[in-house]
Motif scaffolding. Structure first.
Motif, mmCIF file in Angstrom:
data_model
loop_
_atom_site.group_PDB
_atom_site.id
_atom_site.type_symbol
_atom_site.label_atom_id
_atom_site.label_comp_id
_atom_site.label_asym_id
_atom_site.label_seq_id
_atom_site.Cartn_x
_atom_site.Cartn_y
_atom_site.Cartn_z
ATOM 1 N N MET A 182 0.880 -1.169 0.000
ATOM 2 C CA MET A 182 0.000 0.000 0.000
ATOM 3 C C MET A 182 0.915 1.216 0.000
ATOM 4 O O MET A 182 1.560 1.524 0.999
ATOM 5 C CB MET A 182 -0.886 -0.006 1.252
ATOM 6 N N SER A 186 1.558 5.063 -0.271
ATOM 7 C CA SER A 186 1.014 6.421 -0.222
ATOM 8 C C SER A 186 2.138 7.366 -0.608
ATOM 9 O O SER A 186 3.228 6.939 -0.954
ATOM 10 C CB SER A 186 0.544 6.727 1.192
ATOM 11 N N ILE A 236 6.235 9.129 4.016
ATOM 12 C CA ILE A 236 7.631 8.695 4.202
ATOM 13 C C ILE A 236 7.686 7.199 4.499
ATOM 14 O O ILE A 236 8.599 6.501 4.067
ATOM 15 C CB ILE A 236 8.262 9.468 5.393
ATOM 16 N N ASP A 237 6.675 6.711 5.206
ATOM 17 C CA ASP A 237 6.771 5.362 5.772
ATOM 18 C C ASP A 237 6.615 4.226 4.761
ATOM 19 O O ASP A 237 7.358 3.241 4.806
ATOM 20 C CB ASP A 237 5.700 5.175 6.864
ATOM 21 N N PHE A 270 -4.291 4.654 -3.442
ATOM 22 C CA PHE A 270 -5.671 5.144 -3.423
ATOM 23 C C PHE A 270 -5.653 6.639 -3.685
ATOM 24 O O PHE A 270 -5.044 7.392 -2.921
ATOM 25 C CB PHE A 270 -6.318 4.875 -2.056
ATOM 26 N N ARG A 275 -10.082 2.956 6.404
ATOM 27 C CA ARG A 275 -8.970 2.000 6.337
ATOM 28 C C ARG A 275 -9.481 0.562 6.214
ATOM 29 O O ARG A 275 -8.839 -0.274 5.577
ATOM 30 C CB ARG A 275 -8.043 2.172 7.542
ATOM 31 N N GLY A 285 2.939 0.779 5.607
ATOM 32 C CA GLY A 285 3.885 1.572 6.408
ATOM 33 C C GLY A 285 3.343 1.944 7.775
ATOM 34 O O GLY A 285 3.778 2.942 8.354
ATOM 35 N N GLN A 298 1.638 5.725 15.850
ATOM 36 C CA GLN A 298 1.978 6.955 15.114
ATOM 37 C C GLN A 298 0.780 7.908 14.988
ATOM 38 O O GLN A 298 0.904 9.106 15.155
ATOM 39 C CB GLN A 298 2.518 6.587 13.733
ATOM 40 N N GLN A 302 -3.405 3.838 14.176
ATOM 41 C CA GLN A 302 -2.323 2.870 14.367
ATOM 42 C C GLN A 302 -2.089 2.537 15.848
ATOM 43 O O GLN A 302 -1.007 2.097 16.235
ATOM 44 C CB GLN A 302 -1.051 3.373 13.677
ATOM 45 N N LYS A 330 10.091 7.307 14.116
ATOM 46 C CA LYS A 330 10.027 8.081 12.861
ATOM 47 C C LYS A 330 11.432 8.439 12.362
ATOM 48 O O LYS A 330 11.704 8.364 11.157
ATOM 49 C CB LYS A 330 9.204 9.351 13.091
HETATM 50 P P1 ATP Z 1 3.485 9.321 6.798
HETATM 51 O O1 ATP Z 1 4.864 9.067 6.391
HETATM 52 O O2 ATP Z 1 3.131 10.750 6.723
HETATM 53 O O3 ATP Z 1 3.079 8.634 8.046
HETATM 54 P P2 ATP Z 1 2.010 7.361 5.577
HETATM 55 O O4 ATP Z 1 1.970 7.080 4.133
HETATM 56 O O5 ATP Z 1 2.681 6.407 6.454
HETATM 57 O O6 ATP Z 1 2.630 8.712 5.665
HETATM 58 P P3 ATP Z 1 -0.342 6.920 7.217
HETATM 59 O O7 ATP Z 1 -1.567 7.731 7.358
HETATM 60 O O8 ATP Z 1 0.518 6.738 8.405
HETATM 61 O O9 ATP Z 1 0.494 7.578 6.071
HETATM 62 O O10 ATP Z 1 -0.844 5.538 6.617
HETATM 63 C C1 ATP Z 1 -0.403 4.287 7.056
HETATM 64 C C2 ATP Z 1 -0.158 3.360 5.879
HETATM 65 O O11 ATP Z 1 -1.357 3.135 5.121
HETATM 66 C C3 ATP Z 1 0.813 3.946 4.867
HETATM 67 O O12 ATP Z 1 2.138 3.746 5.253
HETATM 68 C C4 ATP Z 1 0.425 3.181 3.612
HETATM 69 O O13 ATP Z 1 0.998 1.907 3.613
HETATM 70 C C5 ATP Z 1 -1.073 3.064 3.746
HETATM 71 N N1 ATP Z 1 -1.735 4.187 3.045
HETATM 72 C C6 ATP Z 1 -2.135 5.359 3.550
HETATM 73 N N2 ATP Z 1 -2.670 6.148 2.580
HETATM 74 C C7 ATP Z 1 -2.589 5.466 1.434
HETATM 75 C C8 ATP Z 1 -2.947 5.723 0.069
HETATM 76 N N3 ATP Z 1 -3.491 6.859 -0.312
HETATM 77 N N4 ATP Z 1 -2.706 4.771 -0.844
HETATM 78 C C9 ATP Z 1 -2.124 3.596 -0.490
HETATM 79 N N5 ATP Z 1 -1.770 3.296 0.763
HETATM 80 C C10 ATP Z 1 -1.989 4.216 1.721
#
Ligand code: ATP
Ligand code: MG
Length: 405
Positions: free
Chosen positions: A188, A190, A193-194, A214, A270, A292, A297, A301, A326
């Protein structure tokens, strides 16, 4: 030495497998995969690859050595390698002369010579030969001495059946398992950073990635999507190309927003993401979902949230950065060159529709109840039916995507 005869030596890279060679049962599979991955990484270069159970040899032909090394730094399964010089002659004086010539442009004060003699027809035992070569170096180079415990320069001489190989200190590779040996997984991805870091860590254990993003246009921009494509391209360097699935999530997010209590928006969103991820994964023979998430966090989570979200899928979910701080994640993001892209300021679909007070301890019952307030099955079906697939090549100038996934 009196005669300074130097014969033509061939420069090559000799890869040592490290952890791989302990996987006795799977060794052939591992080695074949590693060879395929090295060939893929060096596809634009004119190299020849040979391997046996102990070593892989990459003959450089006329390539720029630095380009080859740079590409190898993206190949998991390489633990150490050396720059080796192949000498077709097994004459002891010729070997000595060549060693002397090769060390002359190196800076060192202490050294040690190690000889391995797998060709027992070579008349001089290993220890004696090391001593002989050491003597030649001491006699011809000023201000150096032998240090058997902690030498600055290792001089290795392998007398193998086919030829003699001379090499010096080891260079570290990135380790891990060859990509593909563990099967495929769906990341997944996004724009944060993670998730790229999580993906990198899964690749490192041999999982070949596909990615899923997404998007929620018009609330998320084309720049946000391009950022994710760029992150996927950076991961593709380690993965041998990548397939990015893009799900249009707008209708689902709007339906949740319209129908569900706002403190549960993220929890239900989610759960929908997880459901879609599992289906995309099953359709593509991906054996796990990777994301991630990191414990504590954000509200979604907490361990309680993770339980409530995770209950909607049966596929294993791997969270490689779950227990990282982080700052530890950021360190890896910088190392793999995704950090600068990740911090570009474009809205992600998680950051829109964010309630002021997301629930930290959601309950299973409430989440199950609230999501019956709209027909999510039809929306999920439509989103998957219309999803876009983008094929991303790690070789920038290679138009066609080779069908490895
Ligand atoms: P950050 O580094 O800001 O925490 P993030 O991508 O980890 O960014 P989170 O809101 O912590 O954002 O989301 C947790 C996890 O869910 C992400 O690491 C990613 O794997 C998944 N995720 C979140 N948003 C999306 C997206 N738009 N598309 C795909 N996967 C996503
Ligand atoms: Mg995160």
């Amino acid at each position: 030495m009196d005669s300074f005869e130097v014969v033509c030596v061939e420069k090559l890279i000799m890869v040592k497998y490290g952890e791989l060679s302990t996987k006795k049962a799977n060794i052939n599979l591992f080695l074949k995969q590693l060879k395929d991955n090295v060939s893929f990484a060096l596809a634009d270069m004119d190299v020849q690859i040979q391997f046996d159970k102990g070593r892989m040899f990459i003959f450089l032909n006329r390539n720029n050595f630095d380009d080859v090394v740079e590409s190898l730094q993206h190949v998991f399964g390489i633990h150490e390698y050396v720059i080796a010089y192949k000498l077709p002659h097994k004459d002891s004086d010729i070997i000595a002369n060549n060693v002397l010539k090769l060390v002359q442009d190196k800076k060192f004060k202490t050294f040690k010579v190690v000889t391995k003699r797998s060709d027992k027809n070579f008349p001089i035992p290993s220890m004696d030969f090391s001593r002989k070569i050491g003597g030649v170096l001491l006699k011809n180079i000023d201000d150096i001495k032998v240090d058997v415990h902690n030498p600055e320069l290792m001089v290795n001489i392998e007398i193998r059946m086919d030829a003699v190989y001379i090499y010096f200190n080891n260079v570290k590779g990135i380790g891990g398992y060859p990509v593909g040996v563990a099967g495929k997984g769906l990341l997944m991805l996004s724009g944060g950073i993670d998730s790229p870091v999580a993906g990198y860590m899964a690749i490192k254990r041999g999982v070949r990635l596909e990615c899923l993003y997404f998007e929620s246009p018009p609330h998320t921009s084309i720049e946000a999507k391009n950022k994710v494509i760029e992150l996927a391209r950076k991961l593709a360097l380690y993965n041998n190309d990548i397939k990015l699935h893009v799900i249009r999530f707008t209708d689902i997010q709007q339906a949740i927003y319209k129908n569900c209590p706002h403190e549960y928006l993220i929890t239900i969103m989610r759960r929908m993401m997880y459901r879609i991820s599992e289906r995309i994964a099953r359709m593509n023979n991906d054996k796990v979902i990777i994301n991630g998430e990191s414990v504590g966090q954000v509200a979604s989570q907490t361990l309680t949230s993770m339980n409530v979200i995770n209950e909607v899928v049966r596929i294993p979910v791997i969270r490689p950065v779950a227990c990282f701080d982080k700052l530890e994640i950021i360190d890896i993001a910088k190392k793999i060159d995704t950090y600068e892209t990740s911090i570009l300021p474009f809205e992600d679909c998680c950051t829109i529709f964010v309630p002021e007070h997301p629930v930290i301890n959601p309950t299973f019952e409430a989440a199950r109840e609230y999501e019956t307030y709209f027909d999510y099955e039809t929306l999920i079906y439509e989103a998957i039916k219309n999803h876009e697939v983008i094929k991303i090549s790690s070789h920038e100038n290679k138009e066609e995507f080779s069908d490895l996934l």
